[in-house]
Design an enzyme around this catalytic site. Structure first.
Site, PDB file in Angstrom:
ATOM      1  CE  LYS A 169     136.939 -28.876 -15.354  1.00 22.52           C
ATOM      2  NZ  LYS A 169     136.717 -30.263 -15.789  1.00 22.52           N
ATOM      3  NE  ARG A 220     132.812 -37.932  -9.328  1.00 27.61           N
ATOM      4  CZ  ARG A 220     133.198 -38.673 -10.361  1.00 27.61           C
ATOM      5  NH1 ARG A 220     133.544 -39.935 -10.169  1.00 27.61           N
ATOM      6  NH2 ARG A 220     133.245 -38.182 -11.573  1.00 27.61           N
TER       7      ARG A 220
HETATM    8  N1  BES Z   1     132.208 -30.144 -14.286  1.00 17.37           N
HETATM    9  C1  BES Z   1     132.963 -31.227 -14.788  1.00 17.37           C
HETATM   10  C2  BES Z   1     132.220 -32.017 -15.865  1.00 17.37           C
HETATM   11  C3  BES Z   1     132.046 -31.318 -17.194  1.00 17.37           C
HETATM   12  C4  BES Z   1     133.108 -31.208 -18.070  1.00 17.37           C
HETATM   13  C5  BES Z   1     130.815 -30.858 -17.556  1.00 17.37           C
HETATM   14  C6  BES Z   1     132.920 -30.583 -19.295  1.00 17.37           C
HETATM   15  C7  BES Z   1     130.616 -30.261 -18.793  1.00 17.37           C
HETATM   16  C8  BES Z   1     131.677 -30.115 -19.661  1.00 17.37           C
HETATM   17  C9  BES Z   1     133.300 -32.193 -13.669  1.00 17.37           C
HETATM   18  O1  BES Z   1     133.536 -31.605 -12.443  1.00 17.37           O
HETATM   19  C10 BES Z   1     134.547 -32.894 -14.076  1.00 17.37           C
HETATM   20  O2  BES Z   1     135.534 -32.251 -14.223  1.00 17.37           O
HETATM   21  N2  BES Z   1     134.453 -34.209 -14.264  1.00 17.37           N
HETATM   22  C11 BES Z   1     135.569 -34.985 -14.674  1.00 17.37           C
HETATM   23  C12 BES Z   1     135.551 -36.261 -13.896  1.00 17.37           C
HETATM   24  C13 BES Z   1     136.797 -37.096 -14.075  1.00 17.37           C
HETATM   25  C14 BES Z   1     137.981 -36.400 -13.457  1.00 17.37           C
HETATM   26  C15 BES Z   1     136.573 -38.428 -13.421  1.00 17.37           C
HETATM   27  C16 BES Z   1     135.434 -35.253 -16.174  1.00 17.37           C
HETATM   28  O3  BES Z   1     134.307 -35.453 -16.651  1.00 17.37           O
HETATM   29  O4  BES Z   1     136.433 -35.194 -16.866  1.00 17.37           O
HETATM   30 MN    MN Z   2     135.513 -30.971 -12.205  1.00 14.48          MN
END
Ligand code: BES
Ligand code: MN
Ligand code: ZN
Length: 498
Positions: free
Chosen positions: A273, A347
């Site tokens: 990230k 997931r």
């Molecule tokens: N935990 C995150 C989702 C999230 C991001 C929750 C910011 C709250 C605030 C999750 O694991 C994630 O990173 N999801 C990705 C999925 C994508 C790579 C398909 C996302 O939402 O960017």
């Molecule tokens: Mn994630």
């Protein structure tokens, strides 16, 4: 860690009560304090003037010193707006404001007059006052050298009955569950890893009659939890699957299973990230913390039902042992998944946990909570959670509970077109959809593939699980984790039988 509140019912004349602060609710453009008829003439003028100035606007608070002209040292007027618009949340919201004012004034005691029965049913009133005050006074100060917490006594003027005392007790236990969830969800990632959560679960179980089983890394490998193992393999902090069983219903009755995502820190893994706001990913364990809080309350209330809490917990880290984009893994249910982004980790661990739940318990329903997708915040913002379900009846029950608790949810669709979006060329599915389109739904589509036809509701709490700034938040949700879902599901389990 938080202020202790002692709440008791008073039935005497509020104007005769010796109290630091006598608090009353005021309707918009009203000339009187609800529940008070003959205000002392010596201070009537200043109260009338203040009533006029504040105008009864929702959440507006005015404190009037009485200069010893009444037994109460201060009178607090709390606006609750227009009569037609008043609901449970109004009382909860405004009670939270009152409690915060009392803390600001460093009071050790105050009194609240419940609005008359014509406006709100007394059981609801005392419940919302209890929840609002308790939740608003929670503050995450475990790591502060100087702590603010104190003991505050609250007297609520209300009719007295067994039902009302019971309602207060119930609300106290539920609010304590919310506070418990907030306080573990707020823990920093260096102080809370999957092992920490497993230890907490064991403590909760020990204090009640619940059974707690924790699968460690070897056990998870042996049992082929391919998703949990893959996501967890990049961290020194080993993954855990935490299971809490509250089986106080009849033996014939199938349990309801609650599943909660507990990524104690989500760096994104190899698909790292960006650095900005990455600290907030300590909140990626909120789903699991909600399930822990719910299980704690269920056991304390000794609800005569069968409920199982399952919490897959990992830390998603980049490293020499991490899983990678391109990997193909096999999930607990035997389906294969192509990893295209290691940041879509939630997931994978949820799919394992849900498949395990279905196979082990043949549940009546599965409800999962997860801070699953950033897309959920794009779609619904930070006040409403997304729900996706395969069962109309179960979904309606959750929506009814949502209305009662004001833990708001909004449904998103899931049909075959979305299921197609996660098909992979090389495996049964892939762990992301097509670009950014419908990110919350494609994540749910992946979860849908983990189970057969068990009634299921997925609740994406990415937007609602924590608040960034205390300013825009509700007083009962100060900055940090909110404990979203605890009140919602407890309402469902107590009121809305499946
Ligand atoms: N935990 C995150 C989702 C999230 C991001 C929750 C910011 C709250 C605030 C999750 O694991 C994630 O990173 N999801 C990705 C999925 C994508 C790579 C398909 C996302 O939402 O960017
Ligand atoms: Mn994630
Ligand atoms: Zn995540």
């Amino acid at each position: 860690m938080f202020s202790v509140l002692n709440i008791k019912i008073e039935t005497t004349d509020p104007l005769k009560k010796k109290t630091e602060m006598l608090c009353g609710f005021v309707l918009e453009k009203s000339e009187k304090i609800l529940g008070l008829n003959n205000i002392n003439t010596k201070i009537a003028f200043s109260i009338r003037q203040s009533l006029h100035d504040m105008n009864g606007e929702t959440g507006k608070i005015t404190v009037i010193p009485t200069n010893n002209k009444t037994p109460a040292k201060r009178i607090l007027l709390a606006g609750i707006g227009k009569k037609e618009k008043i609901n449970n949340d109004t009382i909860r919201f405004v009670s939270g404001k009152i409690a915060q004012k009392a803390r600001e004034l460093k009071l050790k005691e105050f009194s609240i007059i419940t609005p008359p029965t014509s406006l709100i049913e007394p059981i609801s009133a005392v419940s919302q006052i209890t929840e609002g005050c308790k939740m608003a006074l929670y503050k995450f100060e475990k790591f502060k050298s100087k702590k603010e917490s104190s003991i505050i006594n609250i007297s609520i003027f209300s009719p007295k009955s067994n039902k009302i005392s019971k309602a207060i007790k119930n609300s106290e236990i539920v609010s304590d569950g919310v506070i418990f969830t907030k306080s573990i969800a707020n823990l920093p990632p260096n102080e809370c890893n999957p092992t920490t959560l497993a230890t907490l679960a064991k403590i909760i179980a020990k204090n009640s009659k619940m059974k707690c089983v924790v699968f460690s890394k070897n056990e998870l490998k042996k049992r082929r939890f391919g998703g949990i193992i893959a996501v967890g393999q990049g961290s020194k902090n080993e993954p855990k699957l935490i299971i809490l069983e509250h089986l106080a219903g009849t033996r014939r009755e199938k349990p309801i299973v609650l599943v909660g995502k507990a990524v104690t820190f989500d760096t994104g893994g190899i698909s790292l990230k960006p650095g900005e706001k990455m600290d907030e990913m300590k909140f990626d364990k909120c789903g699991g913390c909600t399930v822990l809080g719910i299980m704690k309350v269920i056991s304390e209330l000794k609800l005569p039902i069968n409920v199982v809490g399952i919490i897959p917990s990992v830390e998603n880290m980049p490293g020499g042992d991490s899983y990678r984009p391109g990997d193909i893994i096999k999930l607990y249910n035997g389906k294969t998944a192509e990893i295209l982004n290691t940041d879509a980790e939630g997931r994978l661990i949820l799919a394992d946990a849900m498949a395990f739940a279905e196979k082990t318990y043949s549940p009546k329903a599965i409800i999962d909570f997860a801070t699953l997708t950033g897309a959920c915040i794009v779609a619904l913002g930070t006040n409403i959670a997304a729900i996706i379900s395969n069962n109309e009846r179960l979904k309606q029950k959750i929506i009814e509970s949502s209305k009662r608790t004001t833990e708001e949810v909004w449904e998103l669709p899931l049909n075959e077109d979305y299921m197609d979006m996660i098909k992979s060329d090389v495996a049964d599915m892939k762990n992301i959809g097509i670009g950014r389109a419908a990110g919350t739904i494609t994540a749910a589509a992946f979860l849908r593939n983990a189970i057969e036809d068990t009634p299921w509701v997925h609740i994406d709490i990415a937007g609602v699980a924590w608040t960034q700034t205390a300013t825009k938040s509700k007083p009962y949700n100060p900055k940090g984790a909110t404990g979203f879902g605890v009140r919602l599901i407890l309402d469902y389990l107590q009121e809305g039988k499946l």
